[in-house]
Write a protein that holds these residues in place. Sequence first.
Motif, PDB file in Angstrom:
ATOM      1  N   CYS A 179       0.799  -1.235   0.000  1.00 31.58           N
ATOM      2  CA  CYS A 179       0.000   0.000   0.000  1.00 31.58           C
ATOM      3  C   CYS A 179       0.829   1.280   0.000  1.00 31.58           C
ATOM      4  CB  CYS A 179      -0.970  -0.001   1.180  1.00 31.58           C
ATOM      5  SG  CYS A 179      -2.194  -1.312   1.037  1.00 31.58           S
ATOM      6  N   ASP A 206      -1.185  -3.280  -3.768  1.00 33.71           N
ATOM      7  CA  ASP A 206      -1.331  -1.835  -3.882  1.00 33.71           C
ATOM      8  C   ASP A 206       0.030  -1.179  -4.086  1.00 33.71           C
ATOM      9  OD1 ASP A 206      -3.994  -2.361  -3.610  1.00 33.71           O
ATOM     10  OD2 ASP A 206      -4.276  -1.309  -1.715  1.00 33.71           O
ATOM     11  N   TYR A 209      -1.622   3.103  -7.101  1.00 28.36           N
ATOM     12  CA  TYR A 209      -3.048   3.420  -6.989  1.00 28.36           C
ATOM     13  C   TYR A 209      -3.482   4.056  -8.297  1.00 28.36           C
ATOM     14  CZ  TYR A 209      -3.305   2.191  -2.079  1.00 28.36           C
ATOM     15  OH  TYR A 209      -3.295   1.492  -0.904  1.00 28.36           O
ATOM     16  N   HIS A 270      -5.724  -2.209  -6.193  1.00 28.95           N
ATOM     17  CA  HIS A 270      -5.449  -0.905  -6.823  1.00 28.95           C
ATOM     18  C   HIS A 270      -4.499  -0.985  -8.015  1.00 28.95           C
ATOM     19  CE1 HIS A 270      -7.815   1.606  -4.185  1.00 28.95           C
ATOM     20  NE2 HIS A 270      -7.417   0.854  -3.186  1.00 28.95           N
ATOM     21  N   ASP A 438      -3.330  -4.390   2.773  1.00 28.03           N
ATOM     22  CA  ASP A 438      -4.655  -3.861   2.431  1.00 28.03           C
ATOM     23  C   ASP A 438      -5.229  -2.804   3.365  1.00 28.03           C
ATOM     24  OD1 ASP A 438      -7.189  -3.698   1.000  1.00 28.03           O
ATOM     25  OD2 ASP A 438      -8.037  -4.878   2.615  1.00 28.03           O
ATOM     26  N   HIS A 440      -3.928  -0.687   5.748  1.00 29.07           N
ATOM     27  CA  HIS A 440      -3.204   0.545   6.107  1.00 29.07           C
ATOM     28  C   HIS A 440      -3.063   0.721   7.616  1.00 29.07           C
ATOM     29  CE1 HIS A 440      -5.101   2.110   2.083  1.00 29.07           C
ATOM     30  NE2 HIS A 440      -4.358   1.037   1.937  1.00 29.07           N
ATOM     31  N   SER A 470      -0.073   4.916   2.178  1.00 32.81           N
ATOM     32  CA  SER A 470      -1.505   5.141   1.972  1.00 32.81           C
ATOM     33  C   SER A 470      -2.181   5.623   3.250  1.00 32.81           C
ATOM     34  CB  SER A 470      -2.177   3.838   1.506  1.00 32.81           C
ATOM     35  OG  SER A 470      -1.543   3.382   0.336  1.00 32.81           O
TER      36      SER A 470
HETATM   37 FE   LIG Z   1      -4.159  -0.094  -0.027  1.00 38.55          FE
END
Ligand SMILES: [Fe+2]
Length: 545
Positions: A179, A206, A209, A270, A438, A440, A470
């Motif tokens: 992320c 991720d 994004y 993402h 996922d 964060h 993120s």
């Molecule tokens: Fe994420």
Amino acid sequence: MARTADPSSHDQQLREAAARLGRRRFLTAASAAAAVAFTTNLPDARAAGADLAPGALTENPFTLGVASGDPLPDAVVLWTRLAPRPYEPGNGLPPAGAVRVEWEIAHDERFRRAVRRGTVRAHAEFNHTVHVEADGLEPDRVYWYRFRAGSWTSPVGRTRTTPARGRRVDEVRLGLVSCQAYEDGYFTAYRHLAQEDLDAVFHVGDYIYEYGIDAAGGDRGYTDRTLPAVFGHETATLEDYRLRYALYKTDPDLQAAHAAFPWYVTWDDHEVENNYAAGIPEKGQSPEAFVARRAAAYRAYWENMPLRMPRPEGTDLLLYRRFQYGRLAQFDLLDTRQYRSDQANGDGWQYPTPESADPARTLVGATQERWLLDGFRRSTAVWNVLPQQVVFSRRKNTTDERSRLSMDAWDGYPASRERILAGAERAGVENLVVLTGDVHVAYALDVKRDFDDPAARTVGVEFVGTSISSDGDGAEKPANWATLTAANPHLKFYNGLRGYTAVTLTAGHARADFRTVSHITTPGGTVATAASFVTEAGHPGLQQA
Ligand SMILES: [Fe+2]
């Protein structure tokens, strides 16, 4: 990676790939193939054209760093992408043909003891990316690698092979990251990760994004540069996704982390679009348009990652795969996006219903599930590690008996989770370690055999790594900290700052050190260890270290 494709067989492969999207019955193979061919605009590989004259590279093409990945006892994948002008479509290179790239791998950083070298062609067709399999290497050993094109030399990367199969190993040290929304802040966590002593890094999704990024780089708030308008809209085409990877890969902290360790990567949502499920978009795109978008996104992912997997043909990309780390660990990297049933109850946080409990629903698909359970049965490793995307353990968001659960995570696919826990139990898996991204935030969780039964056995542990960037700076204790902790007795740790996780496995225990970064919306954040947890081999259950 040149592969001369017969165009007729390529069309056949596209048709077959589209046909494999069996559950989208109304999507005809021909329409999917046409959509994919249109979107990805695949040039005819046979008309690839001549190599660029070495002298024609007048600007440094190594602006996106180097990477290595998917290490084996005798081989590792080396990656780079030539991009003299990374923020221009086509990398600032001719739209056809190829560039000759030399690669080299050595025992030492100064390349005095060279081990292997060779030449490959970075094709325009693959956006001038290079995937080299450096083989003939020795197990459990550090190597250094670099590339050359024209008169330019790439930065030097460091990598490491895995121990010989079946070999006793005392310890492995792994990074867990996920992320990294560019527009949410700096990749300071990577700057610190690169200073760790790790054998490999897992990226569980991720990596990019899809949302538009303004000229100031969002919350990075650049005052010394202006990002071009090509990044200002949501990614949809192959060109959009390729440019987005270029933006991320110009980040010096991300480059440092890739150059420091080999990575094992898998994606989440993402890399294509938020919360998509297999061929089903989040928003109201036509199935044809979404499958074409997904194919473009998958292709750009493959191009930009240090993957050994065959390049995507058509609409799918096989990404789940298995690695052994001597006798110490087996890594089963999962793909919980490409084959999942659509989220139940309209997605989001919802009360469980017969729809979400339907045993016909799956998060990994039947083929991957069989592969995973088969891998459990054959495993002789001390630790069975599952690097994957979404939270595996139950997460109630109130202390009420009945609580909403995340329909996008394993809680929305309880039958699928039960089949995996039952399969692990039947196979005698004693030391299950789930590695997740996922959300964060960081969690440490005991995995219960039955999350509905407070007295149920603990059958493994789950380490959820927080995001690299993120959601911005975050907070040590997010607003729902007390509620979530009270509602889930198997949740042993919860922290909402940015960072990464260092996971150490030995014959006796698994340990997670949760590293957090003070802030990321301005550069220079410092790193700290928020907490450390261990679980003993043969006695699953987390203790604070
Ligand atoms: Fe994420």
